[in-house]
Design a protein around this motif. Structure first.
Motif, mmCIF file in Angstrom:
data_model
loop_
_atom_site.group_PDB
_atom_site.id
_atom_site.type_symbol
_atom_site.label_atom_id
_atom_site.label_comp_id
_atom_site.label_asym_id
_atom_site.label_seq_id
_atom_site.Cartn_x
_atom_site.Cartn_y
_atom_site.Cartn_z
ATOM 1 N N SER A 113 -0.960 2.330 -7.687
ATOM 2 C CA SER A 113 -1.748 3.590 -7.911
ATOM 3 C C SER A 113 -1.923 3.742 -9.470
ATOM 4 O O SER A 113 -3.223 4.241 -9.716
ATOM 5 C CB SER A 113 -0.622 4.790 -7.546
ATOM 6 O OG SER A 113 -0.958 6.236 -8.070
ATOM 7 N N ALA A 114 -1.115 3.219 -10.203
ATOM 8 C CA ALA A 114 -1.231 3.058 -11.680
ATOM 9 C C ALA A 114 -2.510 2.255 -12.060
ATOM 10 O O ALA A 114 -3.356 2.591 -12.937
ATOM 11 C CB ALA A 114 -0.099 2.765 -12.467
ATOM 12 N N LEU A 165 5.440 9.554 -7.704
ATOM 13 C CA LEU A 165 6.103 8.558 -6.972
ATOM 14 C C LEU A 165 7.315 7.918 -8.061
ATOM 15 O O LEU A 165 8.491 7.512 -7.491
ATOM 16 C CB LEU A 165 5.372 7.213 -6.734
ATOM 17 C CG LEU A 165 4.352 7.439 -5.645
ATOM 18 C CD1 LEU A 165 3.618 6.383 -5.485
ATOM 19 C CD2 LEU A 165 4.995 7.821 -4.175
ATOM 20 N N CYS A 166 7.083 7.826 -9.170
ATOM 21 C CA CYS A 166 8.111 7.437 -10.211
ATOM 22 C C CYS A 166 9.470 8.692 -10.335
ATOM 23 O O CYS A 166 10.246 8.171 -10.288
ATOM 24 C CB CYS A 166 7.665 7.069 -11.495
ATOM 25 S SG CYS A 166 6.694 5.840 -11.628
ATOM 26 N N HIS A 167 9.024 9.825 -10.102
ATOM 27 C CA HIS A 167 9.749 10.955 -10.162
ATOM 28 C C HIS A 167 10.625 10.939 -9.040
ATOM 29 O O HIS A 167 11.852 11.047 -9.022
ATOM 30 C CB HIS A 167 8.944 12.227 -10.393
ATOM 31 C CG HIS A 167 9.931 13.429 -10.162
ATOM 32 N ND1 HIS A 167 10.823 13.739 -11.299
ATOM 33 C CD2 HIS A 167 9.824 14.506 -9.500
ATOM 34 C CE1 HIS A 167 11.604 14.652 -11.042
ATOM 35 N NE2 HIS A 167 11.033 15.295 -9.871
ATOM 36 N N LEU A 216 -3.723 13.290 -0.181
ATOM 37 C CA LEU A 216 -3.727 12.597 -1.425
ATOM 38 C C LEU A 216 -4.681 11.518 -1.354
ATOM 39 O O LEU A 216 -5.642 11.460 -1.790
ATOM 40 C CB LEU A 216 -2.509 12.622 -2.121
ATOM 41 C CG LEU A 216 -2.630 12.025 -3.484
ATOM 42 C CD1 LEU A 216 -3.356 13.001 -4.528
ATOM 43 C CD2 LEU A 216 -1.179 11.504 -4.156
ATOM 44 N N ASN A 217 -4.096 10.635 -0.421
ATOM 45 C CA ASN A 217 -5.082 9.406 -0.334
ATOM 46 C C ASN A 217 -6.531 9.571 0.262
ATOM 47 O O ASN A 217 -7.327 9.070 -0.176
ATOM 48 C CB ASN A 217 -4.169 8.323 0.410
ATOM 49 C CG ASN A 217 -2.904 7.764 -0.500
ATOM 50 O OD1 ASN A 217 -3.031 6.760 -1.246
ATOM 51 N ND2 ASN A 217 -1.862 8.384 -0.558
ATOM 52 N N ALA A 218 -6.537 10.519 1.215
ATOM 53 C CA ALA A 218 -7.954 10.580 1.961
ATOM 54 C C ALA A 218 -8.720 11.564 0.735
ATOM 55 O O ALA A 218 -9.949 11.176 0.822
ATOM 56 C CB ALA A 218 -7.637 11.490 3.127
ATOM 57 N N THR A 219 -8.163 12.295 0.077
ATOM 58 C CA THR A 219 -8.973 13.210 -0.914
ATOM 59 C C THR A 219 -9.658 12.197 -2.011
ATOM 60 O O THR A 219 -10.684 12.221 -2.214
ATOM 61 C CB THR A 219 -8.159 14.036 -1.578
ATOM 62 O OG1 THR A 219 -7.588 15.080 -0.552
ATOM 63 C CG2 THR A 219 -9.083 14.839 -2.422
ATOM 64 N N TYR A 220 -8.622 11.244 -2.554
ATOM 65 C CA TYR A 220 -9.319 10.456 -3.654
ATOM 66 C C TYR A 220 -10.105 9.134 -2.999
ATOM 67 O O TYR A 220 -11.152 8.689 -3.649
ATOM 68 C CB TYR A 220 -8.335 9.960 -4.637
ATOM 69 C CG TYR A 220 -7.039 8.969 -4.423
ATOM 70 C CD1 TYR A 220 -7.782 7.491 -3.722
ATOM 71 C CD2 TYR A 220 -5.971 9.104 -4.183
ATOM 72 C CE1 TYR A 220 -6.944 6.555 -3.496
ATOM 73 C CE2 TYR A 220 -5.084 8.019 -3.698
ATOM 74 C CZ TYR A 220 -5.449 6.650 -3.473
ATOM 75 O OH TYR A 220 -4.565 5.837 -3.134
ATOM 76 N N ALA A 221 -10.002 8.755 -1.706
ATOM 77 C CA ALA A 221 -10.959 8.083 -1.055
ATOM 78 C C ALA A 221 -12.219 8.708 -0.901
ATOM 79 O O ALA A 221 -13.404 8.037 -0.906
ATOM 80 C CB ALA A 221 -10.222 7.342 0.304
ATOM 81 N N PHE A 249 -3.327 9.433 -11.075
ATOM 82 C CA PHE A 249 -2.431 9.556 -12.388
ATOM 83 C C PHE A 249 -1.385 10.351 -11.869
ATOM 84 O O PHE A 249 0.011 10.338 -12.165
ATOM 85 C CB PHE A 249 -2.953 10.334 -13.580
ATOM 86 C CG PHE A 249 -3.681 9.119 -14.659
ATOM 87 C CD1 PHE A 249 -3.100 8.128 -15.006
ATOM 88 C CD2 PHE A 249 -4.954 9.393 -14.805
ATOM 89 C CE1 PHE A 249 -3.823 7.233 -15.733
ATOM 90 C CE2 PHE A 249 -5.566 8.483 -15.581
ATOM 91 C CZ PHE A 249 -4.971 7.440 -16.085
ATOM 92 N N TRP A 250 -1.595 11.563 -11.240
ATOM 93 C CA TRP A 250 -0.470 12.432 -10.720
ATOM 94 C C TRP A 250 0.315 11.642 -9.680
ATOM 95 O O TRP A 250 1.611 11.790 -9.415
ATOM 96 C CB TRP A 250 -1.225 13.544 -10.007
ATOM 97 C CG TRP A 250 -0.054 14.616 -9.516
ATOM 98 C CD1 TRP A 250 0.695 15.557 -10.356
ATOM 99 C CD2 TRP A 250 0.364 14.726 -8.031
ATOM 100 N NE1 TRP A 250 1.351 16.306 -9.509
ATOM 101 C CE2 TRP A 250 1.603 15.766 -8.083
ATOM 102 C CE3 TRP A 250 -0.049 14.133 -7.086
ATOM 103 C CZ2 TRP A 250 1.848 16.287 -7.011
ATOM 104 C CZ3 TRP A 250 0.708 14.443 -5.889
ATOM 105 C CH2 TRP A 250 1.574 15.469 -5.887
ATOM 106 N N GLN A 251 -0.162 10.848 -8.803
ATOM 107 C CA GLN A 251 0.513 10.071 -7.606
ATOM 108 C C GLN A 251 1.518 9.265 -8.538
ATOM 109 O O GLN A 251 2.568 8.946 -7.794
ATOM 110 C CB GLN A 251 -0.646 9.452 -6.813
ATOM 111 C CG GLN A 251 0.339 8.589 -5.849
ATOM 112 C CD GLN A 251 -0.862 8.030 -4.631
ATOM 113 O OE1 GLN A 251 -0.967 8.760 -3.653
ATOM 114 N NE2 GLN A 251 -1.337 6.892 -5.052
#
Length: 367
Positions: free
Chosen positions: A63-64, A27-29, A216-221, A21-23
């Motif tokens: 991501s969403a 990305l939109c920001h 970030l991607n490694a953490t949620y993986a 959700f934060w990602q």
């Protein structure tokens, strides 16, 4: 198992959903605030850029979707989708450089609010039990009864001569827990996790941005992998295999046997030579010791990791004779013992990851 129990046992799903959700918002920001500064390089094959803002929206969409899929068991499909749309809209509105997309952004806010309201309203209504079993058959099968899943059968319920022991009252010695926390297996998981979380935190606080996205991607993986392991975890069933170098044999009193798929589940009270007795379930394809007839068996276990228990095919003859003799003397009265709650995967790796992350962050701040 209700949604609250699902959240307790599968918190990595929720943690991974929060990161996604934060990602999505981030990305939109980035797209809204930096798209005018993107430098494109064009050739005969087309145009491209190495700046994050250039492909931010293309990365925000998956991501969403991933966040919605992970958060659906907690918020419902509509609620999770509404939250993802709202975060994307706020990312587009916050700090925008011009108003060319303001109508689209406010439209997303309205859509997200409606979806979130619909999901909240649906979540407040009680679900029909038949519908719940249809939607979540694997969770409904687990139940809230015995650790093995579902309500306890008649043969597994304590009798008048069997005191009801509080589940989870068995405590592993602190020294053994510290040895396990510093073992190679725990550190092999904790060290990569600490590196990933440190890269995420360091990149978010001080940059560079690519380091934050990689962490970030490694953490949620890693969180998703941990969640998959925890979903298959049964808190009252022994884990294996048993390390032969640390194994010891102990007599066990049999309470009951039942089928779970193609395996047999032996509900045993283990009587170790050193330490208090404890009750645990052991899965095995066969009954190698004819435990159903003698109401006793010999288990092979690790004294420092009591949740690692298995039924050997050929236990020592003297240990088996002693176990059967003990069962004959006790008759139908099982020895009172607390049921051991087997720690889920990551129980020691998670705090070690946080500890190593804190140490790495301090080291980076000093250096």
């Amino acid at each position: 198992m209700n949604t609250r129990a699902y959240a307790r046992t599968s918190w990595p799903w929720a943690a991974a959903a929060v990161l996604l959700f934060w990602q999505t918002w981030f990305l939109c920001h980035v797209y809204a605030t930096e798209r005018s500064t993107v430098r494109w390089t064009c050739d005969s094959d087309g145009c491209g850029t190495d700046q994050l803002a250039g492909g931010a929206l293309f990365l925000a969409a998956p991501s969403a979707v991933g966040a919605v899929l992970l958060a659906a068991p907690f918020l419902g499909a509509a609620g999770a989708a509404g939250l993802a749309v709202l975060l994307a809209a706020f990312g587009l509105l916050l700090g925008r450089e011009d108003d060319h997309a303001v109508v689209v952004a406010y439209g997303l806010v309205a859509l997200g609010a409606l979806l979130l309201l619909a999901g909240t309203t649906r979540g407040l209504r009680p679900m029909n039990p038949d519908r719940y079993q249809e939607l979540y058959p694997e969770l409904a099968a687990e139940g809230d009864g015995e650790p093995g899943g579902g309500p306890a059968p008649e043969g597994d319920r304590p009798t008048a001569t069997e005191p009801l022991a509080r589940p989870g009252t068995y405590r592993v010695p602190l020294g053994d827990l510290l040895r396990l926390a510093l073992s190679f297996g725990t550190l092999a998981v904790a060290v990569p996790g600490a590196v990933a979380v440190t890269a995420l935190a360091h990149g978010a606080l001080q940059g560079p941005r690519w380091l934050m996205m990689l962490g970030l991607n490694a953490t949620y993986a890693l969180l998703i992998h941990l969640a998959r392991l925890r979903l298959r975890h049964r808190p009252g069933t022994a884990q294996g295999p048993v390390d032969p170098g640390r194994a010891a044999h102990a007599p066990a009193w049999l309470h009951s046997v039942r089928a779970r798929g193609a395996a047999l589940v032996f509900d045993l009270t283990v009587l170790p030579d050193a330490g208090p007795p404890y009750r645990i379930e052991v899965e095995n394809l066969l009954d190698p010791q004819d435990a159903r007839t003698h109401r006793a068996a010999v288990v092979r276990h690790e004294p420092r990791r009591p949740w690692r228990v298995e039924l050997p095919g050929h236990p020592p003859a003297d240990a088996l004779a002693r176990a059967r003799a003990t069962a004959v003397r006790t008759g139908e009265a099982a020895p009172p013992a607390p049921r051991l709650r087997v720690p889920p995967p990551g129980t020691l790796a998670v705090p070690m990851t946080l500890l190593l992350t804190a140490a790495l962050m301090v080291l980076l701040a000093v250096v």
